[in-house]
Design a protein around this motif. Structure first.
Motif, PDB file in Angstrom:
ATOM      1  N   SER A  43       0.841  -1.074  -0.032  1.00  0.00           N
ATOM      2  CA  SER A  43      -0.184   0.128   0.280  1.00  0.00           C
ATOM      3  C   SER A  43       0.829   1.339   0.018  1.00  0.00           C
ATOM      4  O   SER A  43       0.590   2.376  -0.661  1.00  0.00           O
ATOM      5  CB  SER A  43      -0.925  -0.007   1.208  1.00  0.00           C
ATOM      6  OG  SER A  43      -1.716   1.192   1.359  1.00  0.00           O
ATOM      7  N   LEU A  46       2.586   1.599  -3.450  1.00  0.00           N
ATOM      8  CA  LEU A  46       1.558   2.052  -4.428  1.00  0.00           C
ATOM      9  C   LEU A  46       1.248   3.647  -4.280  1.00  0.00           C
ATOM     10  O   LEU A  46       1.120   4.463  -5.262  1.00  0.00           O
ATOM     11  CB  LEU A  46       0.331   1.345  -4.365  1.00  0.00           C
ATOM     12  CG  LEU A  46      -0.747   1.719  -5.379  1.00  0.00           C
ATOM     13  CD1 LEU A  46      -0.349   1.745  -6.892  1.00  0.00           C
ATOM     14  CD2 LEU A  46      -1.967   0.921  -5.208  1.00  0.00           C
ATOM     15  N   ALA A  47       1.086   4.176  -3.113  1.00  0.00           N
ATOM     16  CA  ALA A  47       0.869   5.504  -2.749  1.00  0.00           C
ATOM     17  C   ALA A  47       1.897   6.234  -3.239  1.00  0.00           C
ATOM     18  O   ALA A  47       1.885   7.386  -3.699  1.00  0.00           O
ATOM     19  CB  ALA A  47       0.649   5.779  -1.241  1.00  0.00           C
ATOM     20  N   GLU A  48       3.222   5.903  -2.956  1.00  0.00           N
ATOM     21  CA  GLU A  48       4.414   6.676  -3.387  1.00  0.00           C
ATOM     22  C   GLU A  48       4.368   6.684  -4.874  1.00  0.00           C
ATOM     23  O   GLU A  48       4.625   7.862  -5.507  1.00  0.00           O
ATOM     24  CB  GLU A  48       5.749   5.962  -2.704  1.00  0.00           C
ATOM     25  CG  GLU A  48       7.047   6.724  -3.294  1.00  0.00           C
ATOM     26  CD  GLU A  48       8.108   5.876  -2.639  1.00  0.00           C
ATOM     27  OE1 GLU A  48       9.375   6.304  -3.108  1.00  0.00           O
ATOM     28  OE2 GLU A  48       8.027   5.302  -1.942  1.00  0.00           O
ATOM     29  N   ARG A  49       4.249   5.701  -5.645  1.00  0.00           N
ATOM     30  CA  ARG A  49       4.210   5.617  -7.128  1.00  0.00           C
ATOM     31  C   ARG A  49       3.102   6.474  -7.573  1.00  0.00           C
ATOM     32  O   ARG A  49       3.384   7.384  -8.537  1.00  0.00           O
ATOM     33  CB  ARG A  49       3.928   4.233  -7.577  1.00  0.00           C
ATOM     34  CG  ARG A  49       4.149   4.097  -9.001  1.00  0.00           C
ATOM     35  CD  ARG A  49       4.345   2.617  -9.248  1.00  0.00           C
ATOM     36  NE  ARG A  49       5.815   2.287  -9.730  1.00  0.00           N
ATOM     37  CZ  ARG A  49       6.182   1.695 -10.683  1.00  0.00           C
ATOM     38  NH1 ARG A  49       5.383   1.554 -11.661  1.00  0.00           N
ATOM     39  NH2 ARG A  49       7.327   1.505 -11.018  1.00  0.00           N
ATOM     40  N   ASN A  50       2.011   6.505  -6.780  1.00  0.00           N
ATOM     41  CA  ASN A  50       0.699   7.439  -7.515  1.00  0.00           C
ATOM     42  C   ASN A  50       1.291   8.665  -7.326  1.00  0.00           C
ATOM     43  O   ASN A  50       1.071   9.817  -8.047  1.00  0.00           O
ATOM     44  CB  ASN A  50      -0.465   7.048  -6.762  1.00  0.00           C
ATOM     45  CG  ASN A  50      -1.052   5.938  -7.132  1.00  0.00           C
ATOM     46  OD1 ASN A  50      -0.851   5.614  -8.325  1.00  0.00           O
ATOM     47  ND2 ASN A  50      -1.824   5.423  -6.481  1.00  0.00           N
ATOM     48  N   ALA A  51       2.003   9.206  -6.231  1.00  0.00           N
ATOM     49  CA  ALA A  51       2.361  10.764  -5.895  1.00  0.00           C
ATOM     50  C   ALA A  51       3.433  10.850  -6.993  1.00  0.00           C
ATOM     51  O   ALA A  51       3.274  12.056  -7.394  1.00  0.00           O
ATOM     52  CB  ALA A  51       2.721  10.771  -4.308  1.00  0.00           C
ATOM     53  N   ASN A  52       4.214  10.163  -7.198  1.00  0.00           N
ATOM     54  CA  ASN A  52       5.330  10.584  -8.096  1.00  0.00           C
ATOM     55  C   ASN A  52       4.693  10.747  -9.439  1.00  0.00           C
ATOM     56  O   ASN A  52       5.233  11.523 -10.330  1.00  0.00           O
ATOM     57  CB  ASN A  52       6.427   9.462  -8.221  1.00  0.00           C
ATOM     58  CG  ASN A  52       7.214   9.276  -6.874  1.00  0.00           C
ATOM     59  OD1 ASN A  52       7.213  10.327  -6.112  1.00  0.00           O
ATOM     60  ND2 ASN A  52       8.012   8.155  -6.508  1.00  0.00           N
ATOM     61  N   SER A  53       3.566   9.925  -9.866  1.00  0.00           N
ATOM     62  CA  SER A  53       3.227   9.958 -11.378  1.00  0.00           C
ATOM     63  C   SER A  53       2.313  11.323 -11.533  1.00  0.00           C
ATOM     64  O   SER A  53       2.404  12.016 -12.509  1.00  0.00           O
ATOM     65  CB  SER A  53       2.348   8.824 -11.436  1.00  0.00           C
ATOM     66  OG  SER A  53       1.287   8.755 -10.817  1.00  0.00           O
ATOM     67  N   SER A  54       1.885  11.796 -10.182  1.00  0.00           N
ATOM     68  CA  SER A  54       1.288  13.087 -10.447  1.00  0.00           C
ATOM     69  C   SER A  54       2.081  14.332 -10.538  1.00  0.00           C
ATOM     70  O   SER A  54       1.525  15.387 -11.060  1.00  0.00           O
ATOM     71  CB  SER A  54       0.132  12.962  -9.234  1.00  0.00           C
ATOM     72  OG  SER A  54       0.549  13.295  -8.194  1.00  0.00           O
ATOM     73  N   GLN A  55       3.218  14.111 -10.250  1.00  0.00           N
ATOM     74  CA  GLN A  55       4.186  15.095 -10.014  1.00  0.00           C
ATOM     75  C   GLN A  55       4.809  15.330 -11.322  1.00  0.00           C
ATOM     76  O   GLN A  55       5.410  16.482 -11.613  1.00  0.00           O
ATOM     77  CB  GLN A  55       5.105  15.183  -8.812  1.00  0.00           C
ATOM     78  CG  GLN A  55       4.658  15.299  -7.633  1.00  0.00           C
ATOM     79  CD  GLN A  55       5.561  15.015  -6.495  1.00  0.00           C
ATOM     80  OE1 GLN A  55       6.735  14.778  -6.646  1.00  0.00           O
ATOM     81  NE2 GLN A  55       5.145  14.928  -5.344  1.00  0.00           N
ATOM     82  N   SER A  58       3.039  14.947 -18.031  1.00  0.00           N
ATOM     83  CA  SER A  58       2.004  14.135 -18.548  1.00  0.00           C
ATOM     84  C   SER A  58       2.721  13.191 -19.572  1.00  0.00           C
ATOM     85  O   SER A  58       3.275  13.551 -20.567  1.00  0.00           O
ATOM     86  CB  SER A  58       0.994  15.031 -19.096  1.00  0.00           C
ATOM     87  OG  SER A  58       0.155  14.137 -20.071  1.00  0.00           O
TER      88      SER A  58
END
Length: 61
Positions: A43, A46-55, A58
């Motif tokens: 978990s 996944l949260a770290e990966r999601n945060a990195n992808s939003s920064q 695009s």
């Protein structure tokens, strides 16, 4: 708040933890920590990966 970290130091009844892949340490009371389960680790990853992808930039340019 659930966070996964590595123990860096112990001060009596308090621990200093930091995120697994680095970052700012935080302080936790002994009664508020436990070993991370596999689900906790996944978990957090996944949260770290999601945060990195939003920064980042695009993929759609």
């Amino acid at each position: 708040m659930k966070r996964v970290g590595e123990v860096m130091e112990e001060y009596g009844t308090r621990y200093m933890l930091r995120p697994v892949h680095g970052g700012c340490e935080w302080e936790v009371l002994r009664e508020n920590i436990r070993p991370a389960t596999t689900a906790d680790q996944l978990s957090a990853a996944l949260a770290e990966r999601n945060a990195n992808s939003s920064q980042g930039a695009s993929a759609w340019g």
